[in-house]
Design an enzyme around this catalytic site. Structure first.
Site, short mmCIF file in Angstrom:
data_model
loop_
_atom_site.label_atom_id
_atom_site.label_comp_id
_atom_site.label_asym_id
_atom_site.label_seq_id
_atom_site.Cartn_x
_atom_site.Cartn_y
_atom_site.Cartn_z
N GLY A 249 0.79 -1.23 0.00
CA GLY A 249 0.00 0.00 0.00
C GLY A 249 0.82 1.28 0.00
O GLY A 249 1.81 1.41 -0.74
N ALA B 160 2.61 2.38 9.49
CA ALA B 160 1.81 1.17 9.76
C ALA B 160 0.50 1.53 10.43
O ALA B 160 0.47 2.38 11.32
CB ALA B 160 2.59 0.20 10.64
N GLY B 161 -0.56 0.93 9.98
CA GLY B 161 -1.86 1.22 10.58
C GLY B 161 -2.88 0.16 10.24
O GLY B 161 -2.73 -0.57 9.24
N GLN C 142 -15.24 9.78 11.91
CA GLN C 142 -15.94 8.91 10.95
C GLN C 142 -16.82 7.93 11.70
O GLN C 142 -16.38 7.34 12.70
CB GLN C 142 -14.91 8.16 10.08
CG GLN C 142 -15.51 7.24 9.04
CD GLN C 142 -16.42 7.96 8.05
OE1 GLN C 142 -17.62 8.09 8.28
NE2 GLN C 142 -15.85 8.45 6.96
N GLY D 33 -18.40 4.77 12.99
CA GLY D 33 -17.87 3.41 13.12
C GLY D 33 -16.37 3.35 13.36
O GLY D 33 -15.78 2.27 13.32
N TYR E 223 -10.21 4.36 15.57
CA TYR E 223 -9.27 4.83 14.52
C TYR E 223 -9.17 6.36 14.51
O TYR E 223 -8.08 6.92 14.44
CB TYR E 223 -9.78 4.30 13.17
CG TYR E 223 -8.89 4.58 11.98
CD1 TYR E 223 -7.77 3.79 11.71
CD2 TYR E 223 -9.20 5.60 11.08
CE1 TYR E 223 -6.98 4.02 10.59
CE2 TYR E 223 -8.41 5.84 9.96
CZ TYR E 223 -7.30 5.04 9.72
OH TYR E 223 -6.51 5.28 8.61
N TYR F 255 -8.99 9.17 1.16
CA TYR F 255 -9.16 7.75 0.80
C TYR F 255 -8.22 7.39 -0.34
O TYR F 255 -8.27 7.99 -1.42
CB TYR F 255 -10.62 7.48 0.43
CG TYR F 255 -11.50 7.46 1.67
CD1 TYR F 255 -11.82 6.25 2.28
CD2 TYR F 255 -11.95 8.64 2.25
CE1 TYR F 255 -12.60 6.23 3.44
CE2 TYR F 255 -12.72 8.63 3.40
CZ TYR F 255 -13.04 7.42 3.99
OH TYR F 255 -13.79 7.39 5.14
P1 NDP Z 1 -2.43 -1.46 4.07
O1 NDP Z 1 -3.41 -2.25 4.86
O2 NDP Z 1 -2.46 -1.54 2.58
O3 NDP Z 1 -0.93 -1.84 4.54
C1 NDP Z 1 -0.64 -1.78 5.91
C2 NDP Z 1 0.83 -2.04 6.16
O4 NDP Z 1 1.03 -1.88 7.58
C3 NDP Z 1 1.26 -3.45 5.83
O5 NDP Z 1 2.61 -3.46 5.41
C4 NDP Z 1 1.13 -4.17 7.17
O6 NDP Z 1 1.94 -5.31 7.31
C5 NDP Z 1 1.60 -3.07 8.10
N1 NDP Z 1 1.15 -3.28 9.49
C6 NDP Z 1 -0.11 -3.40 9.95
N2 NDP Z 1 -0.10 -3.61 11.28
C7 NDP Z 1 1.20 -3.65 11.64
C8 NDP Z 1 1.87 -3.87 12.88
N3 NDP Z 1 1.21 -4.09 14.01
N4 NDP Z 1 3.24 -3.87 12.88
C9 NDP Z 1 3.93 -3.65 11.74
N5 NDP Z 1 3.36 -3.43 10.55
C10 NDP Z 1 2.00 -3.43 10.51
O7 NDP Z 1 -2.58 0.03 4.58
P2 NDP Z 1 -2.54 1.42 3.76
O8 NDP Z 1 -1.34 1.44 2.90
O9 NDP Z 1 -3.86 1.68 3.18
O10 NDP Z 1 -2.36 2.46 4.96
C11 NDP Z 1 -1.08 2.93 5.38
C12 NDP Z 1 -1.30 4.01 6.43
O11 NDP Z 1 -2.08 5.07 5.88
C13 NDP Z 1 -2.07 3.53 7.67
O12 NDP Z 1 -1.56 4.16 8.82
C14 NDP Z 1 -3.49 4.01 7.40
O13 NDP Z 1 -4.21 4.16 8.59
C15 NDP Z 1 -3.20 5.32 6.71
N6 NDP Z 1 -4.30 5.80 5.89
C16 NDP Z 1 -4.76 5.04 4.84
C17 NDP Z 1 -5.79 5.52 4.06
C18 NDP Z 1 -6.31 4.76 2.90
O14 NDP Z 1 -7.31 5.23 2.33
N7 NDP Z 1 -5.71 3.66 2.48
C19 NDP Z 1 -6.45 6.80 4.37
C20 NDP Z 1 -5.88 7.51 5.48
C21 NDP Z 1 -4.84 7.00 6.21
P3 NDP Z 1 1.44 -6.77 6.75
O15 NDP Z 1 1.61 -6.70 5.26
O16 NDP Z 1 2.35 -7.74 7.41
O17 NDP Z 1 0.00 -6.91 7.16
#
Ligand code: NDP
Length: 240
Positions: free
Chosen positions: A13, A83-84, A141, A143, A147, A179
């Site tokens: 991502g 990470a999130g 948001q 639900g 977050y 998003y």
């Molecule tokens: P993805 O779900 O596509 O990818 C998440 C990444 O975070 C993965 O590499 C995952 O690892 C890693 N991860 C999750 N939990 C942990 C943990 N406990 N320790 C280490 N690594 C972890 O997420 P996005 O790319 O969509 O989101 C990235 C960031 O952007 C997040 O913080 C999200 O909240 C924020 N964000 C995203 C939006 C969106 O629309 N996509 C909008 C606003 C904010 P693994 O592959 O091993 O699961």
């Protein structure tokens, strides 16, 4: 100047796009991830960037993981707390685990990670920290009490640490993506997603690359006068 950079959640991502952009800019990059080893292997093969598995919600795991990255690449000068996770539920259905997992992974992780790199950044007189927040931390948001609280916390965390780092050459900024088309958003039901896109003035979802280019801007050596800021990258959906 080439720096050592670490991106949490850097194998998929938004994080993957950030890691690739940092590498293309000449930095020595490491990516952290949680448990999707198959995605991490593909990432390593396709990008040549080393990936390290640990849970950013776990303080001791961050200490050990960062020690390994430092041993392999050198002291971390650029840290991207990306990470999130989401565990959506309305308040009357939210479990204590759903609250804790989200707050620990999205917010406590920023403490866990920054705590490990701050001493060396202070000693070296240089550091760039970028925390990934969210439009839903700014606007709230339905639900997403967990977050939104965690992401909103990131914005306060950023401003406080920015004040501490300023005299030591350390900048701390946040990005609030709207998003973005990643696995996280692909999990949203299509009918809901359609309604979301209709509210984005630019008329499309964000791309991971939109966030990555903002990170690159913030971590530049000559971005040293930009600190404590939150940059919204959301296609005009929420003007904060
Ligand atoms: P993805 O779900 O596509 O990818 C998440 C990444 O975070 C993965 O590499 C995952 O690892 C890693 N991860 C999750 N939990 C942990 C943990 N406990 N320790 C280490 N690594 C972890 O997420 P996005 O790319 O969509 O989101 C990235 C960031 O952007 C997040 O913080 C999200 O909240 C924020 N964000 C995203 C939006 C969106 O629309 N996509 C909008 C606003 C904010 P693994 O592959 O091993 O699961």
């Amino acid at each position: 100047m080439a720096r050592v950079a670490l991106v949490t959640g850097g194998t998929r991502g938004i994080g993957r796009a950030i890691a690739e952009r940092l590498k293309a800019a000449g930095h020595k990059v490491a990516a952290n991830y949680a448990r999707d080893h198959a995605a991490a292997q593909t990432f390593q093969r396709e990008t040549g960037i080393p990936a390290y598995s640990w849970d950013v919600a776990d303080h001791a795991a961050c200490e050990a993981g960062i020690a390994k990255v430092v041993a392999d690449l050198g002291p971390i000068e650029i840290l991207i707390n990306n990470a999130g996770i989401t565990r959506d539920a309305t308040m009357h259905k939210m479990s204590v685990e759903g609250w804790r997992d989200v707050v620990d992974t999205n917010l406590t992780s920023c403490f866990n990670m920054c705590r490990q790199v701050i001493d060396s950044m202070r000693q070296r007189g240089f550091g760039r920290i970028v925390n990934v927040g969210s439009i839903n931390g700014q606007a709230g948001q339905y639900g997403q009490v967990n977050y939104a609280a965690a992401k909103s916390g990131i914005h306060g965390f950023t401003k406080a640490l920015a004040q501490e780092g300023a005299a030591k050459g350390i900048t701390v900024n946040a990005i609030a993506p709207g998003y973005v088309d990643t696995d996280m958003v692909r999990a949203v039901p299509p009918a809901v997603l359609e309604k979301i896109i209709a509210r984005i003035p630019v008329g499309r979802l964000g791309r991971a690359e939109d966030i990555a280019r903002t990170v690159l801007f913030l971590v530049a050596d000559d971005a040293d006068f930009i600190t404590g800021s939150t940059i919204s990258v959301n296609g005009g959906q929420h003007m904060y």
